[in-house]
Enzyme design. Structure first.
Site, PDB file in Angstrom:
ATOM      1  N   ASP A 217      47.080  37.061  41.075  1.00  0.00           N
ATOM      2  CA  ASP A 217      46.828  37.432  39.687  1.00  0.00           C
ATOM      3  C   ASP A 217      45.481  38.139  39.685  1.00  0.00           C
ATOM      4  OD1 ASP A 217      46.155  37.654  37.027  1.00  0.00           O
ATOM      5  OD2 ASP A 217      46.194  35.505  36.590  1.00  0.00           O
TER       6      ASP A 217
ATOM      7  N   LYS B 285      39.451  45.982  35.486  1.00  0.00           N
ATOM      8  CA  LYS B 285      40.882  46.150  35.205  1.00  0.00           C
ATOM      9  C   LYS B 285      41.102  47.077  34.007  1.00  0.00           C
ATOM     10  CE  LYS B 285      44.996  43.220  34.613  1.00  0.00           C
ATOM     11  NZ  LYS B 285      45.417  41.803  34.593  1.00  0.00           N
TER      12      LYS B 285
ATOM     13  N   GLU C 110      52.971  40.315  34.375  1.00  0.00           N
ATOM     14  CA  GLU C 110      52.375  38.988  34.202  1.00  0.00           C
ATOM     15  C   GLU C 110      53.281  38.026  33.416  1.00  0.00           C
ATOM     16  OE1 GLU C 110      48.507  39.960  32.629  1.00  0.00           O
ATOM     17  OE2 GLU C 110      47.949  40.944  34.505  1.00  0.00           O
TER      18      GLU C 110
ATOM     19  N   ASP D  28      49.750  35.339  25.950  1.00  0.00           N
ATOM     20  CA  ASP D  28      48.684  35.363  26.951  1.00  0.00           C
ATOM     21  C   ASP D  28      47.342  35.715  26.316  1.00  0.00           C
ATOM     22  OD1 ASP D  28      46.919  35.822  29.045  1.00  0.00           O
ATOM     23  OD2 ASP D  28      48.337  36.971  30.254  1.00  0.00           O
TER      24      ASP D  28
HETATM   25  P1  ADP Z   1      41.942  36.840  32.218  1.00  0.00           P
HETATM   26  O1  ADP Z   1      43.431  36.783  32.197  1.00  0.00           O
HETATM   27  O2  ADP Z   1      41.372  37.809  31.220  1.00  0.00           O
HETATM   28  O3  ADP Z   1      41.392  37.072  33.584  1.00  0.00           O
HETATM   29  P2  ADP Z   1      41.706  33.918  31.960  1.00  0.00           P
HETATM   30  O4  ADP Z   1      43.133  33.612  31.725  1.00  0.00           O
HETATM   31  O5  ADP Z   1      41.126  33.472  33.255  1.00  0.00           O
HETATM   32  O6  ADP Z   1      41.355  35.431  31.691  1.00  0.00           O
HETATM   33  O7  ADP Z   1      40.898  33.262  30.751  1.00  0.00           O
HETATM   34  C1  ADP Z   1      39.510  33.243  30.692  1.00  0.00           C
HETATM   35  C2  ADP Z   1      39.066  32.741  29.347  1.00  0.00           C
HETATM   36  O8  ADP Z   1      39.531  31.398  29.139  1.00  0.00           O
HETATM   37  C3  ADP Z   1      37.558  32.724  29.194  1.00  0.00           C
HETATM   38  O9  ADP Z   1      37.187  33.251  27.943  1.00  0.00           O
HETATM   39  C4  ADP Z   1      37.263  31.222  29.251  1.00  0.00           C
HETATM   40  O10 ADP Z   1      36.077  30.895  28.535  1.00  0.00           O
HETATM   41  C5  ADP Z   1      38.474  30.645  28.573  1.00  0.00           C
HETATM   42  N1  ADP Z   1      38.646  29.215  28.862  1.00  0.00           N
HETATM   43  C6  ADP Z   1      38.735  28.627  30.068  1.00  0.00           C
HETATM   44  N2  ADP Z   1      38.844  27.287  29.931  1.00  0.00           N
HETATM   45  C7  ADP Z   1      38.825  27.024  28.600  1.00  0.00           C
HETATM   46  C8  ADP Z   1      38.891  25.831  27.810  1.00  0.00           C
HETATM   47  N3  ADP Z   1      38.977  24.617  28.380  1.00  0.00           N
HETATM   48  N4  ADP Z   1      38.852  25.956  26.464  1.00  0.00           N
HETATM   49  C9  ADP Z   1      38.739  27.155  25.884  1.00  0.00           C
HETATM   50  N5  ADP Z   1      38.670  28.310  26.565  1.00  0.00           N
HETATM   51  C10 ADP Z   1      38.712  28.257  27.906  1.00  0.00           C
HETATM   52 MG    MG Z   2      45.321  36.808  32.809  1.00  0.00          MG
END
Ligand code: ADP
Ligand code: MG
Length: 617
Positions: free
Chosen positions: A23, A89, A189, A213
């Site tokens: 991913d 990205k 995705e 998502d």
């Molecule tokens: P991406 O797909 O953009 O790479 P992710 O799916 O990894 O992103 O999500 C990252 C986001 O999730 C960040 O904004 C992070 O702060 C938030 N996040 C991670 N854990 C938590 C949580 N326990 N509660 C709320 N938000 C969260």
């Molecule tokens: Mg993602």
């Protein structure tokens, strides 16, 4: 002959090579594989010894040439902003023109010398393409995986958002190649997320799935239909600037309201505020209240306060869900499963709102920031031959076609066609002795190519000389399983052929795709009128050309009166063309046809007789 693979790291024989699922996220990236345990196969994310599976998608280029990726790079975001690249990205497969309005959002320098070609990022005196930057992240993931698995990793499945266009997918594939990975498949995705839950793994299963998502900086929702092991994206909607970062920002503003004397001129304080805001947010996913401090001063935030702050953002995601449902032509109650993806779906208000909208329980048992990688691993496992019944199918977001006479769009593959997909059509030459034919490939829903997006063009050369209309040029469009378009043209009589991989000069954002669809609906009436005009004009111009050829050949045998008459009609047709009046063009062309027919026939007869006589001699 059977092949045996030897694991170079361990020296042992390896029965099957590993294909990893990756991913490659905007905020975080990670790798997953499928493990086999007591006959059961299941995906797991690769975990570092420190317990983390996520690698922040951040690259820092040190002044001494050292490169940091992940947490080490993320820690330098504020201290070394010009040399620390995040959210790459967003730049994949884009020209500067595409990202221009967002340029202010990047702390690093995006090169703007040429708005047509793909963007580059300047670090010191070096330029890096988004492909190279993504390759740095992939390389890091690859070497971490090799270290953890103690085996070389050379094959991967990489995921991309469902709305990624051809260029963006190609760029992702290229980044993989550059990182030394053989990218076996690019997978959407949402499709991966569904696979991670085992949805659609049974042949007789038919379901409609919504995948919601919400990541760090982007939001999208996709509606999938799974039938007979085939995944089809019915619709996708979203917002490329909406996510957990917004939650952090509004929380940061709240903390600043509580402690207004914080010195925001100090980078360390800004950094602390940002990190605290994110920590508060995460804590509020599990607790009703947060009490702590920022830069040594007390702060207190309740879940209720937090919910009120983020409510507008959550409402926007729900609007997107409604739009996606509408585009898919279904209602919320038709959805059989709702899959939650992205770290921000841990926020209780988000879960509750989505649950209420669809009126059903959510698929949220798997770790939301790992679920896409887990699904990529499942797909990798299918490709490795461990699950033979599966097939993945997606659709094209916009129609694909070529330019024909008068600048009209001739669609070969309509929008929402399933991919892989193939379509072909025959065209012919317009001029006698024409030896080349320009093939221009466009994407979009409008009738005139000028209103659509040009993806590529090439010249089919070496067509042998023959009269207009005799050549048979077959143009074939082939979209492979990754959604990448190949266009080929072949002159069937001579066998002259040419093929290109369409590498569009610049890509489309999902907002642009949406705008193009909207435009096509708004202008549908207009377009029909314009198409009719173009067709009338093309016909009239051909008539004038034929007449000119006729006059050149047989003009000497015409009477003065006939020449004047022909001339007058020619002038009338030209005037009608100039006036852009479709009906007038038709009338003038028809009048010319009727008036010139008698002597045209007489002269043709005479010419024919002369030719016959010549033959008898
Ligand atoms: P991406 O797909 O953009 O790479 P992710 O799916 O990894 O992103 O999500 C990252 C986001 O999730 C960040 O904004 C992070 O702060 C938030 N996040 C991670 N854990 C938590 C949580 N326990 N509660 C709320 N938000 C969260
Ligand atoms: Mg993602």
């Amino acid at each position: 002959m059977a092949k045996v693979a030897i694991n170079l790291a361990t020296g042992s024989l390896q029965e099957k090579e590993i294909i990893v699922g990756i991913d490659l996220g905007t905020t975080n990236s990670l790798v997953a594989i499928v493990r086999e345990d007591e006959g059961r196969r299941y995906p797991v994310a690769l975990r570092e010894t420190d317990g983390y599976t996520l690698v922040p998608s951040v690259v820092n280029f040190g002044k001494q040439g050292e490169v940091h990726v992940g947490n080490e790079a993320r820690a330098r975001l504020l201290t070394d902003p010009e040399r620390t690249i995040y959210s790459v990205k967003r730049l994949m497969g884009k020209s500067y023109g595409d990202v221009q309005q967002d340029a202010g959002r990047f702390a690093y320098q995006v090169i703007d010398d040429d708005t047509e070609t793909l963007v580059k990022v300047a670090i010191g005196n070096k330029f890096y393409s988004p492909i190279e930057l993504s390759a740095q992240i992939l390389q890091e993931l690859k070497s971490r995986a090799e270290h953890l698995l103690k085996t070389p990793v050379t094959k991967a499945v990489i995921t991309v958002p469902a709305y990624f266009n051809d260029t963006q997918r190609q760029a992702t594939r290229d980044a993989g190649k550059l990182a030394g990975l053989d990218v076996l498949r690019i997978v959407n995705e949402p499709t991966a997320a569904a696979l991670a839950y085992g949805l659609g793994m049974k042949q007789d299963e038919e379901r409609i799935i919504a995948v919601y998502d919400l990541g760090g900086g982007t939001f999208d929702v996709s509606i999938l239909r799974i039938a007979g092991g085939i995944f089809e994206v019915l619709a996708t909607h979203g917002d490329t600037y909406l996510g957990g970062d917004d939650f952090d920002r509004v929380l940061g503003e709240e903390l600043l309201r509580q402690q207004p004397s914080l010195d925001m001129k100090q980078a360390a304080v800004v950094q602390a505020l940002r990190l605290t805001a994110e920590a508060v947010k995460k804590a509020l996913s599990d607790n009703a209240v947060y009490e702590g401090e920022v830069a040594g001063r007390p702060i207190r935030v309740t879940r209720e306060q937090f919910d009120a702050l983020i409510q507008p953002f959550v409402a926007r995601t729900l609007d997107s869900c409604r739009s996606a449902l509408k585009d898919a032509g279904i209602q919320a109650k038709d959805v059989n499963a709702v899959v939650m993806v992205g770290g921000s779906t841990r926020v209780p208000l988000v879960k509750d709102s989505v649950r209420a909208l669809f009126g059903r329980e959510l698929f949220d048992a798997l770790n939301p920031d790992e679920v896409v990688a887990l699904g990529a691993a499942v797909q990798a496992d299918i490709l490795a031959g461990n699950n033979k019944d599966m097939l993945l199918l997606d659709v094209t977001p916009l129609s694909l076609g070529i330019e024909t006479m008068g600048g009209l769009m001739d669609v070969l593959i309509p929008r929402n066609s399933k991919i892989p997909s193939k379509a072909g059509r025959q065209y012919t030459t317009q001029k006698d002795g024409q030896s080349a034919m320009a093939i221009s490939v466009f994407q979009g829903e409008r009738d005139l190519v000028a209103d659509n997006r040009k993806l590529a063009s090439f010249n089919l050369k070496g067509i042998p000389a023959m009269p207009a209309g005799l050549a048979k040029v077959e143009v074939v469009f082939l979209i492979d399983a990754d959604g990448i378009l190949k266009v080929s043209a072949k002159e069937l009589r001579s066998g002259v052929a040419q093929t290109i991989d369409v590498q569009p000069q610049y890509g489309l954002t999902d907002a642009q795709v949406e705008q193009m669809l909207l435009d096509s609906m708004l202008h549908a009436k207009d377009d029909i009128a314009r198409r009719a005009l173009v067709e009338a004009r093309t016909e009239a111009e051909q008539m004038l050309e034929v007449t000119q050829r006729f006059l050149n050949k047989h003009g000497a045998m015409m009477s003065e009166e006939e020449r004047v008459l022909t001339h007058a009609h020619e002038t009338a047709v030209r005037a009608a063309i100039a006036a852009e009046d479709k009906d007038a063009i038709h009338a003038a062309t028809e009048a010319m046809n009727v008036a010139t027919k008698p002597f045209a026939e007489r002269l043709m007869d005479a010419a024919l007789k002369a030719a016959m006589k010549g033959m008898q001699v």
